[in-house]
Scaffold this motif. Structure first.
Motif, short mmCIF file in Angstrom:
data_model
loop_
_atom_site.label_atom_id
_atom_site.label_comp_id
_atom_site.label_asym_id
_atom_site.label_seq_id
_atom_site.Cartn_x
_atom_site.Cartn_y
_atom_site.Cartn_z
N GLY A 1 -12.31 8.05 9.02
CA GLY A 1 -11.59 8.10 7.75
C GLY A 1 -12.57 7.77 6.63
N ALA A 2 -12.16 8.11 5.40
CA ALA A 2 -12.99 7.75 4.25
C ALA A 2 -13.18 6.24 4.21
N THR B 1 -13.06 7.72 -8.56
CA THR B 1 -12.11 8.41 -7.69
C THR B 1 -11.71 9.69 -8.41
N ARG C 1 -7.67 9.89 11.58
CA ARG C 1 -8.84 9.21 11.00
C ARG C 1 -10.11 10.07 11.01
N ILE C 2 -10.29 10.82 9.97
CA ILE C 2 -11.56 11.54 9.82
C ILE C 2 -11.87 11.75 8.33
N SER D 1 -12.13 13.19 2.69
CA SER D 1 -11.24 12.82 3.79
C SER D 1 -10.41 14.04 4.19
N ASN E 1 -6.71 7.73 -8.38
CA ASN E 1 -5.50 7.15 -7.80
C ASN E 1 -5.33 5.77 -8.43
N HIS F 1 0.81 -1.21 0.00
CA HIS F 1 0.00 0.00 0.00
C HIS F 1 0.85 1.26 0.00
N ALA G 1 -11.34 12.12 -1.99
CA ALA G 1 -10.38 12.24 -0.88
C ALA G 1 -9.25 13.24 -1.18
N PHE G 2 -8.87 13.34 -2.45
CA PHE G 2 -7.75 14.23 -2.81
C PHE G 2 -8.23 15.54 -3.45
N THR H 1 -7.51 13.34 5.66
CA THR H 1 -6.18 12.71 5.75
C THR H 1 -5.14 13.41 4.90
N LYS H 2 -5.48 13.62 3.63
CA LYS H 2 -4.46 14.09 2.69
C LYS H 2 -4.18 15.57 2.90
N PHE I 1 -16.34 3.91 3.00
CA PHE I 1 -16.37 3.00 1.84
C PHE I 1 -17.06 1.69 2.23
N ASP J 1 -15.29 9.11 -4.73
CA ASP J 1 -14.30 9.34 -3.69
C ASP J 1 -13.52 10.61 -4.05
C1 LIG Z 1 -8.17 7.56 -3.28
C2 LIG Z 1 -8.13 7.39 -1.79
N1 LIG Z 1 -9.25 7.54 -1.08
C3 LIG Z 1 -9.27 7.41 0.27
C4 LIG Z 1 -8.11 7.08 0.96
C5 LIG Z 1 -8.16 6.84 2.43
O1 LIG Z 1 -8.64 7.95 3.11
P1 LIG Z 1 -8.79 7.90 4.70
O2 LIG Z 1 -7.41 8.04 5.29
O3 LIG Z 1 -9.66 9.05 5.00
O4 LIG Z 1 -9.40 6.58 5.05
C6 LIG Z 1 -6.91 6.92 0.26
C7 LIG Z 1 -5.67 6.57 0.98
O5 LIG Z 1 -4.65 6.25 0.44
C8 LIG Z 1 -6.92 7.07 -1.14
O6 LIG Z 1 -5.81 6.93 -1.86
#
Ligand SMILES: Cc1ncc(COP(=O)(O)O)c(C=O)c1O
Length: 360
Positions: free
Chosen positions: A86-87, A154, A223-224, A212, A158, A8, A184-185, A214-215, A91, A182
């Motif tokens: 976290g996301a 996504t 974790r949110i 998310s 990613n 990962h 997240a980014f 996180t990024k 999911f 998603d």
């Molecule tokens: C595309 C994508 N979505 C979500 C996540 C995970 O997000 P979170 O840390 O909020 O669970 C990642 C983590 O690598 C990711 O690459």
């Protein structure tokens, strides 16, 4: 399918131990987390909160305040928001709904966690291959129309870093019983918010958007994340899940960054400038290697194709304290691909100089 968590990326503690060096001496370009510290004010607030024993108590189980603060930032009803651990936690719940609606399409190569989530519920899925060639960083039309009931998207994608245009996804919505997007980014992509689907959740009950922190904040350990979708769906998820999935410090962090517009915008601005500048730097310098082809990316990582296997290169760089993302765990990628995440200037230079020692 077996998910190999060692592939990962972001296994920084384990690698540091193996190399006998400290975490600070590792350049982790395998996980895509922004390399800036938290805003000072936020760190102080968290430390003060611990000192004042706020973690002695359970968080508010309704997460009323967090929903409100996220709602103000995105201009969405609080009832259409569900914060999660976290996301990734979200999911899992989205995958439950996916399974109830039929077969999911996972565009690939793609993020492996959707598959983990679907397998929790024995939910059926197929992979639909994405074309692996594009020439610029403009928002692109989503390139495939899978013939399934559920579509996972996504944005930005990613591991490719492509930004999909909102209009192209919007026109796909009527084709599916459920679309899970998603994002997240997305907030860290310069101009990314223009492509967000968040406001489409108001009129499309078959859409779930997942975000998310996180990024953007560099808080993978806290974790949110949050889901935005119709309130009936989110109420159901909330009834089924653990009682306190989001810890107090994650709640405080979210409230502060969502309520403090100035801090939030300053952070986004800093990240966008960094992606523009360091993204161009890394892309240009990687392009100078005749054996490498970095693909255009809108975000803080770049997918790179090598003319031959790169596993030795990855191992050699690891010995020098630089972690790259081996892409073999992504469906449709093999040992000729790696993903590299942007670092601060000094570290990007070090990565390029170290690469020069091994390849031409
Ligand atoms: C595309 C994508 N979505 C979500 C996540 C995970 O997000 P979170 O840390 O909020 O669970 C990642 C983590 O690598 C990711 O690459």
């Amino acid at each position: 399918m077996k998910i190999d968590f060692d592939l990962h990326g972001g296994n920084i503690e384990k690698e540091a131990k193996k190399l006998g060096i400290s975490i600070e001496d590792i350049i982790d370009a395998s996980a895509s987390i922004v390399p800036f510290k938290l805003p000072k004010k936020l760190t102080k607030y968290l430390v003060d909160s611990i000192n004042s024993e706020s973690i002695k108590f359970y968080p508010d189980r309704s997460y009323f305040e967090v929903k409100n603060s996220i709602s103000k930032w995105h201009n969405i009803e609080p009832s259409m928001i569900l914060p999660g651990n976290g996301a990734s936690e979200l999911f899992t719940w989205a995958a439950r709904d996916a399974g109830l609606n039929g077969i999911s399409s996972l565009p690939s190569p793609g993020f492996g966690d959707y598959q983990r989530a679907l397998e929790c519920w024995n939910a059926p899925y197929i992979y639909d291959q994405l074309p692996l060639s594009w020439s610029n960083r403009k928002p692109q039309s989503f390139p495939i129309i899978p013939k399934t009931n559920v579509l996972w998207i996504t944005n930005p994608h990613n591991p490719t870093g492509q930004l999909w245009s909102r209009s192209s996804i919007e026109s796909l919505l009527p084709n599916y019983k459920l679309v899970i997007c998603d994002e997240a980014f997305l907030s860290i992509v310069p101009g990314g918010e223009d492509q967000s689907l968040i406001d489409l959740t108001k009129n499309h009950t078959n859409l779930i958007v997942i975000r998310s922190l996180t990024k953007f904040l560099g808080i993978a350990g806290l974790r949110i994340g949050y889901a935005i979708s119709n309130s009936d769906r989110l109420l159901k998820w909330n009834k089924m899940r653990d009682p306190w999935p989001i810890n107090t410090l994650a709640v405080y962090t979210t409230n502060m960054i969502m309520n403090n517009q100035k801090m939030h915008k300053k952070r986004l601005n800093k990240i966008h400038k960094w992606i523009e500048k360091e993204g161009s730097f890394l892309h240009a310098n990687l392009s100078n290697f005749s054996s490498l082809k970095p693909l255009p990316s809108n975000t803080n990582f770049q997918l790179v194709k090598s003319e031959g296997p790169i596993l030795n290169l990855i191992e050699n760089l690891k010995k020098r304290g630089i972690l790259l993302r081996d892409c073999r765990s992504f469906i449709n990628l093999d040992e000729n691909w790696f993903r590299i995440s942007l670092q601060k200037k000094k570290d990007n230079i070090q990565i390029i100089n170290t690469l020069k020692e091994y390849i031409s």
